[in-house]
Scaffold this active site. Structure first.
Site, short mmCIF file in Angstrom:
data_model
loop_
_atom_site.label_atom_id
_atom_site.label_comp_id
_atom_site.label_asym_id
_atom_site.label_seq_id
_atom_site.Cartn_x
_atom_site.Cartn_y
_atom_site.Cartn_z
N GLY A 1 -54.79 68.47 -30.54
CA GLY A 1 -53.99 68.51 -31.78
C GLY A 1 -52.56 68.37 -31.23
O GLY A 1 -51.99 66.64 -29.88
N HIS A 2 -51.54 68.03 -32.53
CA HIS A 2 -49.69 67.49 -31.97
C HIS A 2 -49.67 67.95 -30.59
O HIS A 2 -49.62 69.22 -30.47
CB HIS A 2 -49.50 67.28 -33.58
CG HIS A 2 -49.19 69.21 -34.03
ND1 HIS A 2 -50.75 69.82 -34.24
CD2 HIS A 2 -47.74 69.42 -33.64
CE1 HIS A 2 -49.19 70.80 -33.84
NE2 HIS A 2 -48.43 70.92 -33.96
#
Length: 364
Positions: A256-257
């Site tokens: 994820g980010h």
């Protein structure tokens, strides 16, 4: 690729036994090796399947003469030897040199003279690609992306804008790099925020609408990283998402980010790393491991398959289970769970015995 078995032994820095002039043109499993193929028989179970008169890769301590072989390579660490052997005979993806006429390349992009670029590749403005790049068909590379030397990018890879990729990176089919992070917010406190604070209690259920938080950060992939088919690594919200040098990511992995993954990590298939998690160096996450957002997994942690890590994990810890606990704790808990039916039966028997004693008046 054709080698004598003596040349192959030297390439593997291994000991040769027998006729070094035999020609090797490939490898096969024990019992299936044909003419010119070296059989892989690095355990006694495989060695039993060898055909007399052939060639084999054996573990040190095996007896090639007793196995009836003409030649053998003996190695101390068979899987490491397998790495060298498979490298020697890997023909590669067969991407033709030069730029295919169907490729669409922005005039401001900088490509090396020795680039091999396949059909229907799209390369955006101001992209810079290092020497020795091999890019298969239907790859798209967004504006301002930088790719280092000797990249191997397989078919259908999608690289968004502003991604930085190091040297000798391998991207397998369907990889997606630099997509927007999964970041949304509600005008009022959301149900998710409420239950995270209360650990499950909700005051009321109300309508809520999600507002997108845009991803302005980049994505940085360091040297010697390999990413498996259909895996995704999202860009950061403000700062960059980072994957450290030498890390290997399996198929169908989601990072994820804002995540930071350290050096020389292994992320096996179906691993999910939630946003803003930080993973140290040399961490191994088995298949289907989940890592919660905003936590830290220390250096040299090993998590067994399907482990769910919800809180910080100290360096060197070996984890298993959901929620993650020390492996020995999880194993002991599973043993105790298997004992429960027997324990239940014993308790039922004791209750029946006590009841009979009470009925007879022998116990007050």
């Amino acid at each position: 690729m054709t080698l004598t078995i003596a040349e192959l032994a030297r390439a593997l820095d291994a000991r040769l036994w027998g006729d070094g002039s035999l020609i090797v043109n490939g490898a096969a499993e024990a019992g299936q090796a044909g003419e010119g193929q070296i059989a892989l028989a690095t355990s006694p179970a495989y060695a039993e399947k060898l055909s007399p008169g052939g060639m084999a890769l054996l573990a040190e301590g095996a007896d090639p003469e007793a196995l009836g072989l003409r030649a053998a390579i003996l190695v101390g660490r068979p899987r490491l030897a397998m790495a060298g052997l498979t490298r020697a005979f890997d023909p590669g993806p067969g991407i033709a040199p030069g730029i295919h006429p169907s490729a669409v390349i922005d005039p401001t992009a900088e490509l090396p003279e020795d680039a091999a670029i396949g059909p229907f590749v799209v390369i955006g403005p101001r992209v810079r690609i290092g020497a020795g790049a091999r890019i298969a068909s239907h790859v798209s590379i967004g504006a301002d992306t930088v790719i280092g030397r000797d990249a191997l990018i397989h078919a259908g890879v999608r690289i968004a804008h502003g991604v930085t990729i190091g040297d000798r990176v391998i991207l397998n089919p369907g990889v997606s790099l630099g997509a927007d992070g999964f970041s949304f917010v509600t005008p009022e406190k959301s149900g998710v925020e409420e239950i995270r604070q209360s650990l499950g209690e909700r005051q009321e259920i109300r309508q809520q609408h999600w507002t997108r938080i845009h991803s302005l950060g980049g994505l940085e992939i360091d040297d010697d990283v390999e990413i498996g088919a259909n895996s995704t690594v999202d860009r950061g919200t403000i700062r960059a998402t980072r994957i450290g040098r030498g890390t290997k990511i399996d198929n169908l992995v989601q990072v994820g980010h804002n995540c930071v993954v350290g050096e020389d990590c292994l992320l096996c298939g179906l691993v999910g790393v939630a946003g803003s998690a930080r993973i140290g160096n040399r961490v191994v996450l088995g298949g289907q491991v989940g890592v919660s957002d905003n936590i830290f997994v220390g250096d040299d942690v090993i998590a067994g398959g399907a482990t769910k890590i919800f809180t910080n994990a100290p360096a060197g810890r070996v984890l298993l289970g959901s929620p993650a606990v020390r492996m020995e704790t999880h194993v002991e808990a599973q043993k105790n769970i298997r004992r429960l039916p027997r324990l239940y039966a014993q308790v039922a028997e004791l209750r029946e015995t006590v009841k009979k004693l009470l009925d007879k008046g022998d116990v007050e």
